[in-house]
Design an enzyme around this catalytic site. Sequence first.
Site, short mmCIF file in Angstrom:
data_model
loop_
_atom_site.label_atom_id
_atom_site.label_comp_id
_atom_site.label_asym_id
_atom_site.label_seq_id
_atom_site.Cartn_x
_atom_site.Cartn_y
_atom_site.Cartn_z
N GLY A 28 0.81 -1.21 0.00
CA GLY A 28 0.00 0.00 0.00
C GLY A 28 0.84 1.26 0.00
CD GLN B 207 -7.50 0.46 7.53
OE1 GLN B 207 -8.39 -0.23 8.02
NE2 GLN B 207 -6.23 0.25 7.80
CG HIS C 147 -0.95 -6.19 4.83
ND1 HIS C 147 -0.96 -5.86 6.16
CD2 HIS C 147 -0.53 -5.10 4.17
CE1 HIS C 147 -0.56 -4.60 6.29
NE2 HIS C 147 -0.29 -4.12 5.09
CB THR D 144 11.06 -11.00 -11.54
OG1 THR D 144 12.19 -10.91 -12.39
CG2 THR D 144 10.32 -12.30 -11.78
CB CYS E 133 3.39 3.40 11.80
SG CYS E 133 1.85 3.20 10.92
C1 LIG Z 1 -1.94 -0.13 6.05
C2 LIG Z 1 -2.18 1.15 5.31
C3 LIG Z 1 -1.28 1.64 4.36
C4 LIG Z 1 0.04 0.98 4.10
O1 LIG Z 1 -0.05 -0.23 3.44
P1 LIG Z 1 1.23 -1.22 3.48
O2 LIG Z 1 0.83 -2.34 2.59
O3 LIG Z 1 1.38 -1.62 4.90
O4 LIG Z 1 2.38 -0.46 2.97
C5 LIG Z 1 -1.59 2.79 3.68
N1 LIG Z 1 -2.74 3.45 3.90
C6 LIG Z 1 -3.64 3.02 4.81
C7 LIG Z 1 -4.91 3.78 5.00
C8 LIG Z 1 -3.39 1.87 5.55
O5 LIG Z 1 -4.27 1.47 6.46
#
Ligand SMILES: *Cc1c(COP(=O)(O)O)cnc(C)c1O
Length: 389
Positions: free
Chosen positions: A72, A180, A202, A238, A327
């Site tokens: 993300g 989200q 994820h 890749t 975080c």
């Molecule tokens: C978790 C999250 C991200 C980051 O995604 P990752 O795959 O952990 O880099 C970005 N934006 C929001 C709103 C998130 O909840």
Amino acid sequence: MSRFVYLDHSATTPVDQKVIDAMMPFFAPDFGNPNSLHAWGRKARQAVDKARNQVAQLINADPAEIIFTGGGSEADNLAIKGVAFAKKDKGRHIITSAIEHHAVLNTCNWLAKEGFDITVLPVDEYGMVRPDELERAIRPDTILVSIHFANNEIGTIEPIEKIGNICRSHGVLFHSDAVQAAGHIPIDVKNLPVDLMTMAAHKMYGPKGVGALYIKKGVKVIPLIHGGGQERGLHSGTENTAGIVGFGEAAALAAERLAKGEIEKETRLRDKLIDGVLKNISDVILTGHRLERLPFHASFCFRYIEGESMLLRLDALGIGASSGSACTSGSLEPSHVLLAIGLPHEVAHGSLRLTMGKDTSDEDIDYVLENLPKVVESLRAMSPYGKRG
Ligand SMILES: *Cc1c(COP(=O)(O)O)cnc(C)c1O
């Protein structure tokens, strides 16, 4: 009675067993490089194509509009830097909101040092961006607006359609971080004025380190990673075949759950939790919007308590929760989101986020409602902030 109740699905979700089963063959025996022309390569290419279709279908996009990324954060970076550098000769003004994920905010902060001009819109007490304020902030040199679909810390769903329509009427590109929201609420990009949209596997029962950026046909983006030209030149390297296959399967399963009424099921548990907490605990506020919020998301601030101490007590009871965002917790500054919705520091410090998942049960919520009031009461009894009982 002791249970293990994971209520931190906004941080990450367990990988669905069906997703694992779909991924496994692509480590071996189907380990081929999708860019190879032989049978091994073709099998991998077919799997990546299928996954692209599955992810596209989840949001009603064309498969060619889906670019797989390494998660993300990476998709947010590609959207914002990619548009910024593609459009820098037209203008250098970008608008975002005060409560975005750091993948958006820190990307904008970096661009500010590179000569771009960033406007950070405030939000109201529920975390809503006000469309009229957005409209006033748009200038002739505005090239991009980046506002998330839904907030990870307080669950509020933004007025995406109104925001997008304003962007359209001013000829400004609109990016939305939907990490989200995607897979949890219906999203149809053909009926929504968004130009770029971020997703992450994820957060919807897929693997970590795989994401996607939806880029509407015709929108020009400059790549961040140069190399062999994979992903239409926008993400060389890749392909992460197994991860991409897992994302595709996760997207297909999410679409199935949405069609089967997942939202109603989750909303009922969410409301049971929210109502139970507000009824049985004093000096607590719900953060985020009461109705315009993610169906699996509950978040609160408890006065006279430290969020971190609540987390430790809940952890000892087998309950996995979070305070602020994963975080930022660990730092002493309260979350930028809670401050932006106008909470004083001392209130923001008492934040607790409980995010449910597809396997969360009524018994899980009962267990939380039975234990959380006791935890709050006992922490308040020893609180240095004054209030007792
Ligand atoms: C978790 C999250 C991200 C980051 O995604 P990752 O795959 O952990 O880099 C970005 N934006 C929001 C709103 C998130 O909840």
